[in-house]
Scaffold this motif. Sequence first.
Motif, short mmCIF file in Angstrom:
data_model
loop_
_atom_site.label_atom_id
_atom_site.label_comp_id
_atom_site.label_asym_id
_atom_site.label_seq_id
_atom_site.Cartn_x
_atom_site.Cartn_y
_atom_site.Cartn_z
N GLU A 1 8.11 -33.71 44.83
CA GLU A 1 7.13 -33.28 44.38
C GLU A 1 6.16 -32.91 43.87
N ILE B 1 11.10 -31.47 50.65
CA ILE B 1 11.24 -32.73 50.88
C ILE B 1 13.45 -32.54 50.89
N ARG C 1 16.08 -35.38 51.87
CA ARG C 1 17.13 -36.02 52.01
C ARG C 1 18.15 -36.23 52.73
N ILE D 1 9.00 -35.61 54.62
CA ILE D 1 8.49 -35.02 53.09
C ILE D 1 7.39 -33.86 53.85
#
Length: 111
Positions: A46, A62, A64, A73
Amino acid sequence: MPETTLADLAHEVRSKNAGPFWVTMELFLRDADGYRIAADESFLNERVIAELYRVEEGTIQIFRIPSLNVVKISFPRPVSQGSLRDRDMHAGQHHVPLARMPVRQPADHDR
């Protein structure tokens, strides 16, 4: 030798609107090795995104997704979509600074 960037590790780096008030960027990495680099929280986090896009660190999300080799993002748009000061109505160019981020090449002993 030219610097390796996130774009070099990806099939695609793109950005788009996530509604009129948010931007989403997606890194579709070529393989697990590229994903491991891009998803590393010490590399892409971030704070890095806040500096790159001049947004508040606390507003950045974010995601993943290792099963897909994807990093997503999202953050609030600086101005709402279609407003008088909106310079990229579809948020289609926001990905460029992210794609150009240089990545550290692992040393032989790191492999």
